[in-house]
Motif scaffolding. Sequence first.
Motif, PDB file in Angstrom:
ATOM      1  N   TRP A  15      30.271  44.681  37.568  1.00  0.00           N
ATOM      2  CA  TRP A  15      30.515  43.202  37.142  1.00  0.00           C
ATOM      3  C   TRP A  15      31.897  42.880  37.472  1.00  0.00           C
ATOM      4  O   TRP A  15      32.732  43.559  37.564  1.00  0.00           O
ATOM      5  CB  TRP A  15      30.170  42.885  35.492  1.00  0.00           C
ATOM      6  CG  TRP A  15      31.003  43.854  34.795  1.00  0.00           C
ATOM      7  CD1 TRP A  15      32.353  43.765  34.470  1.00  0.00           C
ATOM      8  CD2 TRP A  15      30.397  45.083  34.348  1.00  0.00           C
ATOM      9  NE1 TRP A  15      32.733  44.970  33.377  1.00  0.00           N
ATOM     10  CE2 TRP A  15      31.374  45.713  33.588  1.00  0.00           C
ATOM     11  CE3 TRP A  15      29.267  45.807  34.408  1.00  0.00           C
ATOM     12  CZ2 TRP A  15      31.468  46.968  32.920  1.00  0.00           C
ATOM     13  CZ3 TRP A  15      29.254  47.157  33.507  1.00  0.00           C
ATOM     14  CH2 TRP A  15      30.299  47.548  32.997  1.00  0.00           C
ATOM     15  N   PRO A  16      32.146  41.458  37.687  1.00  0.00           N
ATOM     16  CA  PRO A  16      33.586  40.964  38.276  1.00  0.00           C
ATOM     17  C   PRO A  16      34.394  41.173  37.269  1.00  0.00           C
ATOM     18  O   PRO A  16      34.180  41.119  35.932  1.00  0.00           O
ATOM     19  CB  PRO A  16      33.188  39.659  38.459  1.00  0.00           C
ATOM     20  CG  PRO A  16      31.632  39.319  38.580  1.00  0.00           C
ATOM     21  CD  PRO A  16      31.138  40.519  37.840  1.00  0.00           C
ATOM     22  N   ASP A  17      35.514  41.643  37.478  1.00  0.00           N
ATOM     23  CA  ASP A  17      36.897  41.633  36.437  1.00  0.00           C
ATOM     24  C   ASP A  17      38.099  41.089  37.356  1.00  0.00           C
ATOM     25  O   ASP A  17      38.378  41.516  38.389  1.00  0.00           O
ATOM     26  CB  ASP A  17      36.980  43.284  36.599  1.00  0.00           C
ATOM     27  CG  ASP A  17      38.069  43.544  35.377  1.00  0.00           C
ATOM     28  OD1 ASP A  17      38.897  42.729  35.115  1.00  0.00           O
ATOM     29  OD2 ASP A  17      38.106  44.726  35.012  1.00  0.00           O
ATOM     30  N   PRO A  18      38.453  40.191  36.522  1.00  0.00           N
ATOM     31  CA  PRO A  18      39.732  39.129  36.906  1.00  0.00           C
ATOM     32  C   PRO A  18      40.822  40.125  37.426  1.00  0.00           C
ATOM     33  O   PRO A  18      41.537  40.099  38.277  1.00  0.00           O
ATOM     34  CB  PRO A  18      39.958  38.342  36.296  1.00  0.00           C
ATOM     35  CG  PRO A  18      38.874  38.166  35.137  1.00  0.00           C
ATOM     36  CD  PRO A  18      37.984  39.523  35.151  1.00  0.00           C
ATOM     37  N   HIS A  24      43.391  43.627  43.782  1.00  0.00           N
ATOM     38  CA  HIS A  24      43.191  43.601  45.454  1.00  0.00           C
ATOM     39  C   HIS A  24      44.066  42.612  46.070  1.00  0.00           C
ATOM     40  O   HIS A  24      44.692  42.905  47.024  1.00  0.00           O
ATOM     41  CB  HIS A  24      41.609  43.015  45.301  1.00  0.00           C
ATOM     42  CG  HIS A  24      41.132  43.009  46.803  1.00  0.00           C
ATOM     43  ND1 HIS A  24      41.066  43.959  47.474  1.00  0.00           N
ATOM     44  CD2 HIS A  24      40.719  41.651  47.591  1.00  0.00           C
ATOM     45  CE1 HIS A  24      40.529  43.587  48.734  1.00  0.00           C
ATOM     46  NE2 HIS A  24      40.303  42.337  48.733  1.00  0.00           N
ATOM     47  N   ARG A  25      44.620  41.687  45.355  1.00  0.00           N
ATOM     48  CA  ARG A  25      45.793  40.641  46.146  1.00  0.00           C
ATOM     49  C   ARG A  25      46.922  41.528  46.257  1.00  0.00           C
ATOM     50  O   ARG A  25      47.491  41.392  47.195  1.00  0.00           O
ATOM     51  CB  ARG A  25      45.895  39.601  45.017  1.00  0.00           C
ATOM     52  CG  ARG A  25      44.827  38.501  45.444  1.00  0.00           C
ATOM     53  CD  ARG A  25      45.093  36.925  44.897  1.00  0.00           C
ATOM     54  NE  ARG A  25      45.456  37.047  43.520  1.00  0.00           N
ATOM     55  CZ  ARG A  25      44.586  36.884  42.532  1.00  0.00           C
ATOM     56  NH1 ARG A  25      43.259  36.811  42.971  1.00  0.00           N
ATOM     57  NH2 ARG A  25      44.776  36.883  41.227  1.00  0.00           N
ATOM     58  N   ALA A  26      47.203  42.288  45.131  1.00  0.00           N
ATOM     59  CA  ALA A  26      48.494  42.905  45.385  1.00  0.00           C
ATOM     60  C   ALA A  26      48.441  44.065  46.424  1.00  0.00           C
ATOM     61  O   ALA A  26      49.462  44.389  47.334  1.00  0.00           O
ATOM     62  CB  ALA A  26      48.914  43.484  43.963  1.00  0.00           C
ATOM     63  N   ASP A  33      44.373  49.823  54.494  1.00  0.00           N
ATOM     64  CA  ASP A  33      43.124  49.071  54.290  1.00  0.00           C
ATOM     65  C   ASP A  33      42.651  49.100  52.782  1.00  0.00           C
ATOM     66  O   ASP A  33      42.422  50.442  52.165  1.00  0.00           O
ATOM     67  CB  ASP A  33      42.208  49.431  55.255  1.00  0.00           C
ATOM     68  CG  ASP A  33      42.451  48.962  56.710  1.00  0.00           C
ATOM     69  OD1 ASP A  33      42.866  48.014  56.848  1.00  0.00           O
ATOM     70  OD2 ASP A  33      42.384  49.751  57.708  1.00  0.00           O
ATOM     71  N   THR A  34      42.182  48.039  52.089  1.00  0.00           N
ATOM     72  CA  THR A  34      41.801  48.114  50.876  1.00  0.00           C
ATOM     73  C   THR A  34      40.272  47.503  50.889  1.00  0.00           C
ATOM     74  O   THR A  34      40.019  46.696  51.580  1.00  0.00           O
ATOM     75  CB  THR A  34      42.674  47.402  50.012  1.00  0.00           C
ATOM     76  OG1 THR A  34      42.813  45.888  50.100  1.00  0.00           O
ATOM     77  CG2 THR A  34      44.046  48.130  49.702  1.00  0.00           C
ATOM     78  N   GLU A  35      39.697  47.973  49.823  1.00  0.00           N
ATOM     79  CA  GLU A  35      38.209  47.589  49.763  1.00  0.00           C
ATOM     80  C   GLU A  35      37.693  47.206  48.460  1.00  0.00           C
ATOM     81  O   GLU A  35      37.844  48.199  47.475  1.00  0.00           O
ATOM     82  CB  GLU A  35      37.223  48.236  50.450  1.00  0.00           C
ATOM     83  CG  GLU A  35      35.746  47.839  50.330  1.00  0.00           C
ATOM     84  CD  GLU A  35      34.618  48.821  50.874  1.00  0.00           C
ATOM     85  OE1 GLU A  35      33.588  48.393  50.944  1.00  0.00           O
ATOM     86  OE2 GLU A  35      34.913  49.965  51.116  1.00  0.00           O
ATOM     87  N   LEU A  36      37.539  46.067  47.863  1.00  0.00           N
ATOM     88  CA  LEU A  36      37.370  45.893  46.531  1.00  0.00           C
ATOM     89  C   LEU A  36      35.415  45.770  46.506  1.00  0.00           C
ATOM     90  O   LEU A  36      34.817  45.070  47.001  1.00  0.00           O
ATOM     91  CB  LEU A  36      37.530  44.408  46.153  1.00  0.00           C
ATOM     92  CG  LEU A  36      37.018  44.346  44.430  1.00  0.00           C
ATOM     93  CD1 LEU A  36      37.519  45.179  43.608  1.00  0.00           C
ATOM     94  CD2 LEU A  36      37.818  42.751  44.050  1.00  0.00           C
TER      95      LEU A  36
END
Length: 68
Positions: A15-18, A24-26, A33-36
Motif C-alpha cells: 500500500w502507498p506510504d507518504p 524516494h525524493r531524498a 539508482d533507486t526504485e520505489l
Amino acid sequence: MPQDRLLTYGARGGWPDPRLDEVHRALSGAGFDTELSSDITAAMWSKWVFIASLGAVNMCRSDTHRCC
C-alpha cells in the motif's frame, strides 16, 4: 540500469506510504539508482534466490566440498 547500484525499497504490504515518497525524493539524487517498488516482497525473494544460488555454486566449487 546497472543492478549493482540499484537500491529497491517499498512497503511490505504494497500500500502507498507518504513516508516512502519522501525517502524516494531524498534518495533520487544521491548518485545511485533507486526504485520505489509496489511489490517489495517479490524484489526481496528475487535477491535471496540470487544470493542462495551463488552460495550453492561457490560451495560446489570449493575444494573441501564435493557436490558431484
